[in-house]
Scaffold this motif. Sequence first.
Motif, mmCIF file in Angstrom:
data_model
loop_
_atom_site.group_PDB
_atom_site.id
_atom_site.type_symbol
_atom_site.label_atom_id
_atom_site.label_comp_id
_atom_site.label_asym_id
_atom_site.label_seq_id
_atom_site.Cartn_x
_atom_site.Cartn_y
_atom_site.Cartn_z
ATOM 1 N N PHE A 153 18.189 18.345 73.785
ATOM 2 C CA PHE A 153 17.543 17.086 73.441
ATOM 3 C C PHE A 153 16.029 17.115 73.682
ATOM 4 N N GLY A 154 15.499 18.316 73.874
ATOM 5 C CA GLY A 154 14.053 18.477 73.971
ATOM 6 C C GLY A 154 13.434 17.960 75.253
ATOM 7 N N ALA A 155 14.228 17.861 76.322
ATOM 8 C CA ALA A 155 13.708 17.343 77.588
ATOM 9 C C ALA A 155 13.067 18.433 78.440
ATOM 10 N N VAL A 156 13.454 19.700 78.191
ATOM 11 C CA VAL A 156 12.865 20.823 78.924
ATOM 12 C C VAL A 156 12.597 21.956 77.941
ATOM 13 N N THR A 157 11.631 22.786 78.299
ATOM 14 C CA THR A 157 11.329 23.970 77.487
ATOM 15 C C THR A 157 11.346 25.198 78.388
ATOM 16 N N PRO A 158 11.969 26.292 77.951
ATOM 17 C CA PRO A 158 11.983 27.527 78.751
ATOM 18 C C PRO A 158 10.579 28.134 78.822
ATOM 19 N N VAL A 159 10.182 28.538 80.008
ATOM 20 C CA VAL A 159 8.902 29.221 80.196
ATOM 21 C C VAL A 159 9.144 30.459 81.048
ATOM 22 N N THR A 160 8.234 31.397 80.978
ATOM 23 C CA THR A 160 8.360 32.628 81.756
ATOM 24 C C THR A 160 8.037 32.350 83.216
ATOM 25 N N SER A 282 10.619 23.989 82.091
ATOM 26 C CA SER A 282 9.511 23.059 82.298
ATOM 27 C C SER A 282 9.846 21.714 81.663
ATOM 28 N N PRO A 283 9.818 20.610 82.431
ATOM 29 C CA PRO A 283 10.135 19.292 81.858
ATOM 30 C C PRO A 283 9.079 18.854 80.853
ATOM 31 N N VAL A 284 9.529 18.307 79.754
ATOM 32 C CA VAL A 284 8.626 17.798 78.715
ATOM 33 C C VAL A 284 8.152 16.410 79.108
ATOM 34 N N GLU A 285 6.877 16.153 78.951
ATOM 35 C CA GLU A 285 6.314 14.865 79.331
ATOM 36 C C GLU A 285 6.988 13.727 78.560
ATOM 37 N N GLY A 286 7.342 12.682 79.285
ATOM 38 C CA GLY A 286 7.973 11.522 78.682
ATOM 39 C C GLY A 286 9.487 11.620 78.563
#
Length: 322
Positions: A153-160, A282-286
Amino acid sequence: MFEKLKTPAFLRAAREGLPEERPVALFKVFFAFLLVFMIAGMLQSFALTPVTLVLLFTDKEYLASFSTMTELPDEGALLDTVERLLRTDAVLVATLFATVFLGVAALFYCRSIEKRSYLSMGIRKKRAAFSSLLGAVLALLLALGAASFAHLFGAVTPVTPTRTDPLLFVLLLFGLFIEGFAEELLFRGYLTVSLARGRSLGFAVLLGSLLYACFHRAGVGATPIAFLNFFLFGLLSSLYMIRFGNLLGSAVLHAVWSVGIGLVFGSPVSGNALPVSLLSLSPVEGSSFLSGGAFGLEGGIAVTCVLTLGVALLGMIPTKED
């Protein structure tokens, strides 16, 4: 349809010799638990004091301040230094290891004051291996489900991950297992069983889970959703212990859940960020409602959904007969 909670062997053992017509008053059970919790907290603080002092007097920045000191150290500067050191890896690992005192205090009280057997706390060999393996699988699936739900649902994005440290990873792994076992012994093996000695098992599970949510340590950005999730996890762990009749299974479930959330997916555990992990979300803002924001996945609806599903599934499993 939920299966009725049948009385497991560990609860029958805990109720032996206890007059049913006069159960221990609820306020006495709560007062005793509060006392045990406070004593365990003091022991934890005593254990952390030497670690903090060693870090303080080996800190180059703090020692360098003495070379230019013309008067007594500023109290505010000292407090800032201590606060900075409390956020170091060494203190984090020591804090996790020091949670062993939660289990030690609970074990001592049950054995010495309530005169309960190890069986009455759910400590037994029967089905230990099976319930532990199943608990680990269930915890990993729930952690994966929460991370996938939040990502979908686009609430977090994978980051290294920004840091790798195998030794620190292993120490944190052991620390999270110690914390999981100690908290299960305190809140499930001791508190929930003590509440159920003279009352219905359902009431004990609900109240024990509520107290777990109240007393569980919270980190930065804690929300009402985080409180709800702690309550749901208390229900999940309690039901697991009851259905399989073994504390070890719920302890492994607890520990692997923390490892999955923190060391695998890189989300803060109970609001506390871990410095290393295999992955990082990483949590997506909002989108903190879903992701939990700064508090981590445990503060978001994604975890609420998977824990609710887990509780529902365990609610439908009949209690294993001894």
